[in-house]
Design a protein around this motif. Structure first.
Motif, mmCIF file in Angstrom:
data_model
loop_
_atom_site.group_PDB
_atom_site.id
_atom_site.type_symbol
_atom_site.label_atom_id
_atom_site.label_comp_id
_atom_site.label_asym_id
_atom_site.label_seq_id
_atom_site.Cartn_x
_atom_site.Cartn_y
_atom_site.Cartn_z
ATOM 1 N N THR A 110 0.839 -1.199 0.000
ATOM 2 C CA THR A 110 0.000 0.000 0.000
ATOM 3 C C THR A 110 0.875 1.251 0.000
ATOM 4 O OG1 THR A 110 -0.110 -0.193 2.381
ATOM 5 C CG2 THR A 110 -2.034 -0.870 1.199
ATOM 6 N N PRO A 112 1.140 5.636 -1.833
ATOM 7 C CA PRO A 112 0.734 6.587 -2.875
ATOM 8 C C PRO A 112 1.194 6.152 -4.275
ATOM 9 C CG PRO A 112 2.042 7.661 -1.157
ATOM 10 C CD PRO A 112 2.085 6.214 -0.880
ATOM 11 N N ASN A 222 -3.613 2.133 -3.391
ATOM 12 C CA ASN A 222 -3.327 3.309 -2.568
ATOM 13 C C ASN A 222 -4.549 3.673 -1.742
ATOM 14 O OD1 ASN A 222 -4.689 4.398 -4.786
ATOM 15 N ND2 ASN A 222 -2.752 4.938 -5.759
#
Ligand code: ATP
Length: 500
Positions: A110, A112, A222
């Protein structure tokens, strides 16, 4: 086949049959034959024999060979370490069996966008000498129920056949954007997504330690909070690895990696560039190196210099310079807006302004560049409030000088609202410590407005106290279109009233 052709066919065929019946042809045998062919087709398709919309599948099967190593991924030391440890489960399968440890089936990455999750999955395949099969969640979304589930079956089948063909003991299936198919299941809606998700869970439950090839699913998202809990329970994606935005050391490492094939001038200090590129993702840093090389080539220069990299940072951060011509009045308003940001920034963080510019870039007509900030992971309430005041100062100075705002503040407001949201989630507002779901939209709006109005008031007051700086800097900015941090601070010192 174009996307709309299926729909056009569905519309055309019934009309054709009605027409044939109308002119007296017996359409019943044709209808029966068509129904039989259709049923046969559906059965084959559900068993994975026929790929409708095979474009995506072909794309998937052509997934790039996984030759990438962990050494080619910059920064992310913790994530790489955690991933390597998890992958050792795949490598040390004899020991795992001896201790009766259940196989690791899924790892969730996980973080951005552009932080290197796909690179990590590829490196994982290399590290474990596995075949690498990749797909993206959006490839499974189709109008027709069952097609997504069929594609999941195909994906696992593909991994197994490729491993057998390439004589590998293990396969890594990478599913990017898992949130598209793995979002929380609610009521009877989104049936197609449910079937796809169920199929993924079924396939994962069917992975056994004794099986060859060993299959490991690595998924990336994300938006972890969106995922259905069934996906996250033990035995499925029970290893979660956070792949964050790189810190300064990480950014420098990434820049060095991407500079490897480029003619960099020996005087260029990539640590400095990493400092300037605060908050950039790996993908943005790659883009900075690439853009810098493009600027160098355009200038017919032999080597990439610091200025090319600085120009590239500006471009990645704010978009390409545009040649939009604004009229004098518009230009003055932009200058006042930007000076508002700059004065407030210098008041709350002395020495922070690097440049105030009136040249249009991307969608903005002007901008303030700030000096690199110190890496920071925790923010106090007053720091966040100051950040909001810097963002609001553009609109505040327009109000002071023009008596009203313009559309030029929408990004500033977005940024302010997002900081207020962070404050609310962190218990830094009068709402106290809350779960955002406990609070009604009205209450959130009320708190949001109270905070922003109070900060807007404080911002205006501070700006009014420093109006001389506006008056003196405005002329230079209108004339030169650029004001360096040093020039600006000089104005600041000369025009700040010293307390008596
Ligand atoms: P998304 O969530 O958008 O799918 P991602 O996290 O999977 O993004 P990648 O596709 O792995 O990101 O990275 C995109 C590109 O950015 C890579 O091809 C690489 O050039 C560069 N990049 C990103 N992170 C790194 C890194 N840590 N080291 C080196 N290059 C990186």
């Amino acid at each position: 086949m174009p996307k709309w052709s299926k729909e056009a066919l569905i519309g055309f065929v019934p009309v054709l049959f009605i027409f044939m019946a109308f002119i007296g042809l017996n359409v019943v045998p044709i209808l029966i034959a068509a129904a039989l062919v259709g049923a046969l087709f559906m059965v084959l398709k559900m068993r994975g024999g026929i790929a409708v919309g095979a474009g995506n599948d072909r794309k998937r099967k052509k997934a790039a060979p996984a030759k990438l190593t962990f050494e080619e991924i910059g920064g992310q030391d913790n994530a790489k370490q955690e991933l390597r440890e998890a992958l050792d489960f795949l490598n040390r399968h004899e020991e795992i069996k001896k201790f009766g440890i259940r196989p690791l089936k899924g790892i969730l990455l996980t973080g951005p966008p552009g932080t290197g999750k796909t690179l990590m999955a590829k490196a994982a395949a290399h590290y474990t000498n596995s075949v690498f099969v990749a797909a993206s969640g959006s490839e499974f979304v189709e109008m027709y129920v069952g097609v997504g589930a069929g594609r999941i079956r195909d994906l696992f089948k593909d991994a197994r056949t490729r491993a057998a063909k390439e004589n590998k003991q293990s396969a890594i299936i990478f599913i990017d954007e898992i949130d598209v198919i793995g979002g929380k299941r609610e009521g009877g809606q989104q049936r197609e997504y449910d079937q796809t998700l169920n199929q993924l869970l079924t396939e994962m439950d069917g992975i056994y330690s004794s099986e060859s090839p060993k299959i490991l699913v690595i998924a990336a998202t994300n938006r972890k909070e969106m995922l259905d809990s069934a996906l996250l329970r033990p035995g499925r994606f029970d290893r979660h690895i956070q792949v964050d935005l790189p810190d300064k050391k990480g950014r420098s490492h990434i820049l060095n990696l991407h500079a490897g094939n480029k003619p960099l001038h020996p005087n260029v200090d990539l640590d400095k560039i990493a400092e300037e590129a605060y908050g950039f993702s790996g993908a943005q840093l790659e883009s900075v190196m690439n853009e810098a090389a493009i600027y160098t080539m355009r200038e017919n220069s032999e080597m990439i210099h610091h200025r090319h990299l600085s120009m590239a940072i500006d471009k990645v951060m704010m978009g390409e310079r545009s040649d939009r011509e604004s009229n004098l009045e518009e230009k003055k308003r932009v200058a006042i807006h930007e000076l508002g940001h700059a004065i407030m920034a210098e008041l709350v963080r002395p020495g922070s302004v690097k440049q105030v510019a009136l040249s249009p870039r991307g969608k903005a007509l002007g901008y303030v560049r700030h000096n690199p900030q110190q890496e920071q992971y925790l923010y106090t309430k007053s720091f966040l409030e100051e950040q909001i005041m810097i963002a609001l100062a553009g609109a505040a100075s327009e109000e002071i000088y023009y008596g009203g705002r313009s559309t030029g503040s929408s990004n500033d407001f977005e940024q302010s609202i997002s900081i207020v949201e962070t404050m609310m989630k962190s218990g830094l507002t009068s709402l106290g410590i809350v779960n955002m779901n406990m609070v009604t939209t009205e209450e959130l709006m009320k708190e949001n407005n109270t905070i922003l109005e109070e900060l807007m008031g404080r911002t205006k007051q501070l700006l009014l106290q420093h109006h001389q700086i506006f008056d003196h800097s405005l002329d230079i900015l209108m004339r030169e279109e650029i004001l360096s941090g040093e020039q600006f601070r000089c104005q600041f010192r000369e025009n700040t009233l010293q307390p008596a």
